[in-house]
Design a protein around this motif. Structure first.
Motif, PDB file in Angstrom:
ATOM      1  N   LEU A 180      20.744  -5.291   4.379  1.00  0.00           N
ATOM      2  CA  LEU A 180      21.224  -6.077   3.244  1.00  0.00           C
ATOM      3  C   LEU A 180      22.693  -5.825   2.946  1.00  0.00           C
ATOM      4  O   LEU A 180      23.449  -6.751   2.678  1.00  0.00           O
ATOM      5  N   ALA A 181      23.099  -4.543   2.969  1.00  0.00           N
ATOM      6  CA  ALA A 181      24.483  -4.187   2.652  1.00  0.00           C
ATOM      7  C   ALA A 181      24.725  -2.760   3.118  1.00  0.00           C
ATOM      8  O   ALA A 181      23.784  -2.015   3.375  1.00  0.00           O
ATOM      9  N   GLY A 182      25.987  -2.391   3.201  1.00  0.00           N
ATOM     10  CA  GLY A 182      26.337  -1.034   3.589  1.00  0.00           C
ATOM     11  C   GLY A 182      27.719  -0.673   3.086  1.00  0.00           C
ATOM     12  O   GLY A 182      28.490  -1.540   2.694  1.00  0.00           O
ATOM     13  N   ALA A 183      27.998   0.632   3.078  1.00  0.00           N
ATOM     14  CA  ALA A 183      29.293   1.138   2.642  1.00  0.00           C
ATOM     15  C   ALA A 183      29.623   2.376   3.463  1.00  0.00           C
ATOM     16  O   ALA A 183      28.761   2.910   4.151  1.00  0.00           O
ATOM     17  N   GLU A 184      30.852   2.852   3.349  1.00  0.00           N
ATOM     18  CA  GLU A 184      31.297   3.991   4.149  1.00  0.00           C
ATOM     19  C   GLU A 184      31.676   5.225   3.343  1.00  0.00           C
ATOM     20  O   GLU A 184      32.186   6.170   3.896  1.00  0.00           O
ATOM     21  N   ALA A 185      31.522   5.237   2.035  1.00  0.00           N
ATOM     22  CA  ALA A 185      32.003   6.380   1.269  1.00  0.00           C
ATOM     23  C   ALA A 185      30.849   7.141   0.639  1.00  0.00           C
ATOM     24  O   ALA A 185      30.037   6.524  -0.027  1.00  0.00           O
ATOM     25  N   PRO A 186      30.735   8.461   0.808  1.00  0.00           N
ATOM     26  CA  PRO A 186      31.592   9.315   1.622  1.00  0.00           C
ATOM     27  C   PRO A 186      31.251   9.236   3.101  1.00  0.00           C
ATOM     28  O   PRO A 186      32.057   9.552   3.945  1.00  0.00           O
ATOM     29  N   GLY A 187      30.039   8.836   3.441  1.00  0.00           N
ATOM     30  CA  GLY A 187      29.625   8.581   4.814  1.00  0.00           C
ATOM     31  C   GLY A 187      28.888   7.252   4.815  1.00  0.00           C
ATOM     32  O   GLY A 187      28.756   6.624   3.768  1.00  0.00           O
ATOM     33  N   PRO A 188      28.399   6.811   5.959  1.00  0.00           N
ATOM     34  CA  PRO A 188      27.687   5.538   5.999  1.00  0.00           C
ATOM     35  C   PRO A 188      26.496   5.524   5.028  1.00  0.00           C
ATOM     36  O   PRO A 188      25.742   6.494   4.934  1.00  0.00           O
ATOM     37  N   LEU A 189      26.358   4.427   4.308  1.00  0.00           N
ATOM     38  CA  LEU A 189      25.259   4.207   3.379  1.00  0.00           C
ATOM     39  C   LEU A 189      24.760   2.789   3.607  1.00  0.00           C
ATOM     40  O   LEU A 189      25.548   1.844   3.566  1.00  0.00           O
ATOM     41  N   GLU A 190      23.454   2.642   3.893  1.00  0.00           N
ATOM     42  CA  GLU A 190      22.889   1.331   4.223  1.00  0.00           C
ATOM     43  C   GLU A 190      21.714   1.025   3.310  1.00  0.00           C
ATOM     44  O   GLU A 190      20.940   1.924   2.963  1.00  0.00           O
ATOM     45  N   LEU A 191      21.556  -0.262   2.952  1.00  0.00           N
ATOM     46  CA  LEU A 191      20.436  -0.734   2.156  1.00  0.00           C
ATOM     47  C   LEU A 191      19.673  -1.753   2.986  1.00  0.00           C
ATOM     48  O   LEU A 191      20.256  -2.720   3.476  1.00  0.00           O
ATOM     49  N   TRP A 192      18.357  -1.524   3.142  1.00  0.00           N
ATOM     50  CA  TRP A 192      17.515  -2.342   4.007  1.00  0.00           C
ATOM     51  C   TRP A 192      16.353  -2.945   3.242  1.00  0.00           C
ATOM     52  O   TRP A 192      15.842  -2.350   2.298  1.00  0.00           O
ATOM     53  N   SER A 193      15.883  -4.080   3.708  1.00  0.00           N
ATOM     54  CA  SER A 193      14.625  -4.669   3.258  1.00  0.00           C
ATOM     55  C   SER A 193      13.707  -4.715   4.470  1.00  0.00           C
ATOM     56  O   SER A 193      14.099  -5.210   5.526  1.00  0.00           O
ATOM     57  N   TRP A 194      12.491  -4.178   4.307  1.00  0.00           N
ATOM     58  CA  TRP A 194      11.544  -4.110   5.416  1.00  0.00           C
ATOM     59  C   TRP A 194      10.264  -4.860   5.069  1.00  0.00           C
ATOM     60  O   TRP A 194       9.816  -4.840   3.932  1.00  0.00           O
ATOM     61  N   ARG A 195       9.677  -5.447   6.095  1.00  0.00           N
ATOM     62  CA  ARG A 195       8.335  -6.011   6.009  1.00  0.00           C
ATOM     63  C   ARG A 195       7.586  -5.539   7.249  1.00  0.00           C
ATOM     64  O   ARG A 195       8.044  -5.756   8.367  1.00  0.00           O
ATOM     65  N   LEU A 196       6.437  -4.899   7.034  1.00  0.00           N
ATOM     66  CA  LEU A 196       5.580  -4.447   8.132  1.00  0.00           C
ATOM     67  C   LEU A 196       4.233  -5.146   7.997  1.00  0.00           C
ATOM     68  O   LEU A 196       3.547  -4.983   6.986  1.00  0.00           O
ATOM     69  N   MET A 197       3.865  -5.884   9.009  1.00  0.00           N
ATOM     70  CA  MET A 197       2.582  -6.570   9.014  1.00  0.00           C
ATOM     71  C   MET A 197       1.481  -5.574   9.392  1.00  0.00           C
ATOM     72  O   MET A 197       1.743  -4.553  10.024  1.00  0.00           O
TER      73      MET A 197
END
Length: 190
Positions: free
Chosen positions: A101-118
């Motif tokens: 969904l989105a990400g940033a680099e401060a202070p290190g990589p930071l990622e936001l995810w949306s998951w769907r598992l069937m």
């Protein structure tokens, strides 16, 4: 140019820039990431669409998020990511998928995810760098979270956090889809 072409071009450009900024030769980055020199050359020349696992390994070796590797533009101070620009990086024929969904680099990589598992689907991950933390919140279903060989049941409405420098994965052993939001924080290199 298709979205896939844009992603391939962005990955090629960003990989070469980040590798050069960090002073890594192709051989040094290949050894650090655990991928072949030839694969890095193909990525930098936009001649391949590497697997998600390869992109994650290269990002980890460079100390950046997948978002930074795939970003079309330089990141402004406020970055709005419309739904149509979120990047689906994993999917199965059963309908499971993960979307960055989105990400940033401060202070290190930071990622936001949306998951769907069937039901019956799973996804495993190689260990991330030491100091990497994942936070997740299950919105629907019951997630089986496996961390370093131990399973944990995480039902809807429940959150979990764990250090992900060990083998880990997500599994749906139930009969309803699992919907979850996941954040991954990787420590800054050095």
């Amino acid at each position: 140019m298709t979205d896939l072409d844009h992603l391939t071009q962005s990955l090629a450009r960003n990989l070469k820039r980040l590798r050069t900024e960090r002073g890594f030769t192709l051989d040094a980055l290949a050894a650090r990431a655990g991928v072949s020199r030839g694969m890095l050359i193909q990525i930098e020349q936009a001649r391949t669409n590497p697997s998600v696992g390869t992109v994650v390994k290269v990002g980890d070796a460079l100390g950046v998020s997948i978002t930074s590797l795939l970003d079309y533009d330089q990141e402004p101070k406020v970055r709005i990511v419309p739904a149509e620009q979120a990047v689906r990086l994993w999917s199965t024929e059963a309908g499971s998928h993960s979307t960055l969904l989105a990400g940033a680099e401060a202070p290190g990589p930071l990622e936001l995810w949306s998951w769907r598992l069937m039901p019956g689907d799973s996804s495993t991950s190689d260990p991330h760098p030491v100091g990497t933390t994942e936070l997740l919140h299950v919105r629907a279903g019951v997630l089986t979270l496996s961390v370093d060989g131990e399973d944990h049941q995480v039902p809807a409405g429940t959150s979990a956090s764990f250090e992900s420098h060990v083998p880990h994965g997500y599994r749906n052993d139930g009969d309803q889809p699992v919907e979850m939001t996941l954040a991954v924080s990787v420590p800054a290199p050095g």
